[in-house]
Design a protein around this motif. Structure first.
Motif, mmCIF file in Angstrom:
data_model
loop_
_atom_site.group_PDB
_atom_site.id
_atom_site.type_symbol
_atom_site.label_atom_id
_atom_site.label_comp_id
_atom_site.label_asym_id
_atom_site.label_seq_id
_atom_site.Cartn_x
_atom_site.Cartn_y
_atom_site.Cartn_z
ATOM 1 N N LYS A 70 30.744 69.077 68.144
ATOM 2 C CA LYS A 70 30.539 68.339 69.396
ATOM 3 C C LYS A 70 31.852 67.809 69.966
ATOM 4 O O LYS A 70 31.888 67.384 71.111
ATOM 5 N N ASN A 71 32.905 67.838 69.172
ATOM 6 C CA ASN A 71 34.163 67.275 69.659
ATOM 7 C C ASN A 71 34.758 68.073 70.823
ATOM 8 O O ASN A 71 35.630 67.599 71.518
ATOM 9 N N THR A 72 34.271 69.291 71.044
ATOM 10 C CA THR A 72 34.786 70.087 72.158
ATOM 11 C C THR A 72 34.191 69.669 73.496
ATOM 12 O O THR A 72 34.733 70.022 74.541
ATOM 13 N N ILE A 73 33.087 68.910 73.480
ATOM 14 C CA ILE A 73 32.443 68.518 74.741
ATOM 15 C C ILE A 73 32.714 67.067 75.100
ATOM 16 O O ILE A 73 32.138 66.549 76.052
ATOM 17 N N LEU A 74 33.601 66.418 74.363
ATOM 18 C CA LEU A 74 33.932 65.017 74.666
ATOM 19 C C LEU A 74 34.733 64.941 75.963
ATOM 20 O O LEU A 74 35.693 65.680 76.143
ATOM 21 N N GLN A 75 34.293 64.029 76.851
ATOM 22 C CA GLN A 75 34.995 63.914 78.130
ATOM 23 C C GLN A 75 35.419 62.489 78.450
ATOM 24 O O GLN A 75 36.388 62.287 79.162
ATOM 25 N N THR A 76 34.692 61.523 77.955
ATOM 26 C CA THR A 76 34.993 60.129 78.281
ATOM 27 C C THR A 76 35.249 59.343 77.000
ATOM 28 O O THR A 76 34.945 59.802 75.898
ATOM 29 N N THR A 77 35.757 58.143 77.181
ATOM 30 C CA THR A 77 35.971 57.254 76.041
ATOM 31 C C THR A 77 34.647 56.933 75.370
ATOM 32 O O THR A 77 34.564 56.878 74.142
ATOM 33 N N GLU A 78 33.602 56.765 76.189
ATOM 34 C CA GLU A 78 32.277 56.474 75.626
ATOM 35 C C GLU A 78 31.789 57.645 74.771
ATOM 36 O O GLU A 78 31.181 57.442 73.720
ATOM 37 N N ASP A 79 32.037 58.879 75.230
ATOM 38 C CA ASP A 79 31.671 60.051 74.430
ATOM 39 C C ASP A 79 32.400 60.021 73.085
ATOM 40 O O ASP A 79 31.810 60.300 72.041
ATOM 41 N N CYS A 80 33.665 59.676 73.138
ATOM 42 C CA CYS A 80 34.470 59.621 71.914
ATOM 43 C C CYS A 80 33.948 58.548 70.967
ATOM 44 O O CYS A 80 33.843 58.767 69.756
ATOM 45 N N GLU A 81 33.609 57.393 71.520
ATOM 46 C CA GLU A 81 33.090 56.308 70.689
ATOM 47 C C GLU A 81 31.753 56.694 70.064
ATOM 48 O O GLU A 81 31.520 56.429 68.885
ATOM 49 N N ARG A 82 30.877 57.317 70.830
ATOM 50 C CA ARG A 82 29.568 57.738 70.321
ATOM 51 C C ARG A 82 29.756 58.784 69.220
ATOM 52 O O ARG A 82 29.112 58.732 68.175
ATOM 53 N N TYR A 83 30.656 59.727 69.474
ATOM 54 C CA TYR A 83 30.977 60.766 68.490
ATOM 55 C C TYR A 83 31.467 60.110 67.195
ATOM 56 O O TYR A 83 31.001 60.439 66.100
ATOM 57 N N ALA A 84 32.395 59.183 67.314
ATOM 58 C CA ALA A 84 32.956 58.510 66.145
ATOM 59 C C ALA A 84 31.887 57.691 65.411
ATOM 60 O O ALA A 84 31.790 57.742 64.179
ATOM 61 N N ASN A 85 31.075 56.940 66.162
ATOM 62 C CA ASN A 85 30.021 56.136 65.545
ATOM 63 C C ASN A 85 29.006 56.997 64.801
ATOM 64 O O ASN A 85 28.625 56.687 63.676
ATOM 65 N N ASP A 86 28.566 58.069 65.439
ATOM 66 C CA ASP A 86 27.590 58.954 64.803
ATOM 67 C C ASP A 86 28.153 59.557 63.520
ATOM 68 O O ASP A 86 27.478 59.630 62.498
ATOM 69 N N TYR A 87 29.400 59.989 63.608
ATOM 70 C CA TYR A 87 30.043 60.599 62.448
ATOM 71 C C TYR A 87 30.161 59.588 61.300
ATOM 72 O O TYR A 87 29.805 59.867 60.165
ATOM 73 N N LEU A 88 30.629 58.394 61.629
ATOM 74 C CA LEU A 88 30.808 57.362 60.603
ATOM 75 C C LEU A 88 29.464 56.876 60.056
ATOM 76 O O LEU A 88 29.365 56.551 58.865
#
Length: 173
Positions: A70-88
């Motif tokens: 999913k890291n290829t579809i990250l576009q905003t800071t919020e996307d990055c935070e959600r990605y990081a939170n889900d992963y962690l």
């Protein structure tokens, strides 16, 4: 030889069995059947447990891999935070189950590279938020930190954050 055994067998059958001897014979047969059943049940349970653990490992691996894709579809800071939170969150679940002995330690340690990448994500968060995120992360994902400390998990220098996350850090510097 066969005639001798046949003669002995016929002598035993012709003699009446006493009650204590009969009780011992029945008890012995019953215990033998019970022991065989117990061994078969133990073996079946062990095989089922192995299959369950293999399925669990496969499930964790697929889940973490899908999150990384999913890291290829990250576009905003919020996307990055959600990605990081889900992963962690996923790592913390695995760490919790491993530390509490609900799954074999080998499953968690097999996924150690994913945990190393999680440490990189926590560093990214710490730089992005500038609010001592490491302290907040230890509260939010305590099992992750305990697991990494217990099994001496380190960041892997070959693991890289998605480009948008790296670029965000460059903007902040």
């Amino acid at each position: 030889m066969f005639n001798i055994l046949n003669g002995v067998y016929l002598q035993i059958i012709q003699q009446p069995l006493e009650m204590p001897v009969l009780a011992v014979m029945i008890s012995s047969v019953t215990m033998t059947i019970f022991a065989i059943t117990l061994c078969i049940t133990w073996k079946t349970t062990k095989e089922n447990t192995r299959a369950t653990y293999a399925q669990l490992l496969r499930s964790f691996h697929e889940d973490l891999t899908k999150r990384l894709e999913k890291n290829t579809i990250l576009q905003t800071t919020e996307d990055c935070e959600r990605y990081a939170n889900d992963y962690l969150n996923t790592l913390d679940e695995i760490a919790f189950l491993t530390l509490k002995g609900k799954i074999p330690t080998e499953i968690g340690t097999y996924l150690r590279r994913f945990f190393g990448y999680g440490l990189i994500i926590i560093d990214w968060y710490d730089k992005m938020i500038h609010d001592d995120f490491g302290r907040i992360a230890k509260i939010n994902w305590p099992n992750n930190f305990e697991f990494c400390k217990k099994y001496d998990i380190q960041k892997n220098c070959d693991d890289k954050l998605p480009k948008i996350m790296q670029d965000f850090n460059k903007k902040e510097d």
